[in-house]
Enzyme design. Structure first.
Site, PDB file in Angstrom:
ATOM      1  N   HIS A  71      18.230  74.547 -48.034  1.00 54.59           N
ATOM      2  CA  HIS A  71      19.166  73.437 -48.213  1.00 54.59           C
ATOM      3  C   HIS A  71      18.749  72.542 -49.376  1.00 54.59           C
ATOM      4  O   HIS A  71      19.609  71.931 -50.021  1.00 54.59           O
ATOM      5  CB  HIS A  71      19.265  72.622 -46.926  1.00 54.59           C
ATOM      6  CG  HIS A  71      20.168  73.226 -45.900  1.00 54.59           C
ATOM      7  ND1 HIS A  71      21.191  72.536 -45.287  1.00 54.59           N
ATOM      8  CD2 HIS A  71      20.225  74.479 -45.378  1.00 54.59           C
ATOM      9  CE1 HIS A  71      21.824  73.322 -44.433  1.00 54.59           C
ATOM     10  NE2 HIS A  71      21.242  74.512 -44.466  1.00 54.59           N
ATOM     11  N   ASP A 239      19.173  85.231 -33.729  1.00 54.32           N
ATOM     12  CA  ASP A 239      18.811  86.623 -33.450  1.00 54.32           C
ATOM     13  C   ASP A 239      18.416  86.687 -31.977  1.00 54.32           C
ATOM     14  O   ASP A 239      17.349  86.211 -31.593  1.00 54.32           O
ATOM     15  CB  ASP A 239      17.655  87.047 -34.358  1.00 54.32           C
ATOM     16  CG  ASP A 239      17.028  88.384 -33.968  1.00 54.32           C
ATOM     17  OD1 ASP A 239      17.560  89.056 -33.065  1.00 54.32           O
ATOM     18  OD2 ASP A 239      16.006  88.750 -34.576  1.00 54.32           O
TER      19      ASP A 239
END
Length: 320
Positions: A71, A239
């Site tokens: 970011h 995940d």
């Protein structure tokens, strides 16, 4: 006449683009893996120790550090502008509102440790770049050489957080966002593999589990059990197979239509990146190599070097 003027404008824009790329390349060329060898020889070991300690206490720190670095770099380059506590800065903008505070806490703590060893020498931008790498390694992922010598921005750039691709992005939008940063489709698919660790809020994937059809039905049902249609701040692992291990399970999940975010599953949805996803799903080494390459490229995006910016004494504020 209009055609001539248009051609002239295009030529000027093209020349400007070439100049900007050249300037970015020149700044990247000033980075070096040995930058602190003489001025702060214990910098890297201090950062690594701080990261390892934090990850041992909370494995999700690895994902937090990696996401902070991404970011930061995607908004005007890797300059630690994201770390500034500016009420109207980057941290206050939509794409960054879900960043976990623990990542900032860990970076600030490591910065204090480095300052105690080498005051005023090591930038917050470099600390974040190294910490992101060390967090991946601590969770079983690949290592790569981090080039150093970045300096810290003296301002936060809230207006440019739109460069961060949202979780609702289509494949075309993802490719465009990464291409804008001179990252190719393979880089994009590899960097998306960062989602092999970490979590996301229900609000980030509600549309995907309630409205999309390219999602495993049982997987969607299990997520809807914890995420009401109206949305919530509840979390789910990006995940579900190995949430705290940096591996290639993210890609095998995509093959089974178990991508948590809409943008995740877009990578494997009968599009141009399907073959890359299959390659990474079948070979951990192929993924690790591509991820390391892409991280180096991303980490070298538009750094401030030389006399630009400053070396902040505290990552959360500019020097007074």
């Amino acid at each position: 006449m209009a055609a001539s003027v248009s051609a002239s404008c295009l030529n000027r824009l093209s020349s400007l683009a070439v100049v900007l790329v050249a300037l970015a390349s020149a700044a990247s060329a000033q980075l070096s893996s040995t930058f602190y060898d003489r001025s702060c020889p214990n910098a890297l070991s201090t950062i690594r120790s701080g990261v390892n300690s934090a990850v041992r206490q909370e494995p999700r720190v690895g994902a937090s550090l990696l996401r902070l670095h991404f970011h930061d770099c995607f908004v005007r380059g890797c300059d630690a502008s994201l770390l500034l506590n500016d009420t109207s800065g980057e941290q206050s903008q939509g794409p960054n509102l879900t960043l976990n505070p623990r990542g900032f806490v860990v970076v600030n703590s490591i910065k204090a440790q480095v300052e105690s060893v080498c005051p005023g020498i090591v930038s917050c931008a470099d600390i974040l770049a190294v910490a992101a790498r060390d967090g991946v390694v601590a969770l079983g992922g690949p290592s790569w050489t981090v080039l150093l010598g970045r300096r810290d921005s003296t301002a936060s750039f809230a207006g440019q957080t739109s460069d961060l691709p949202p979780p609702t992005s289509s494949l075309g939008q993802l490719l465009s966002a990464y291409n804008k940063k001179n990252l190719n489709p393979t880089d994009m698919v590899a960097l998306s593999g960062a989602h092999t660790i970490g979590q996301a809020q229900c609000s980030s994937f509600n549309d995907h589990i309630y409205n999309d059809t390219n999602i495993n039905s049982a997987f969607a049902a299990s997520l809807r059990a914890n995420c009401p249609r109206a949305g919530s701040t509840a979390l789910a692992p990006l995940d579900t197979t190995t949430p705290n291990a940096f591996d290639n399970a993210y890609y095998t999940n995509l093959l089974s239509q178990k991508g948590l975010l809409h943008s995740d599953q877009e990578l494997f949805n009968s599009g141009s990146t399907d073959s890359t996803v299959r390659s990474f799903a079948s070979s951990t080494s192929a993924f690790n190599s591509a991820f390391a390459t892409a991280m180096v490229k991303m980490g070298n995006l538009s750094p401030q070097t030389g006399t630009q910016g400053q070396i902040r004494r505290s990552c959360w504020k500019v020097n007074s």
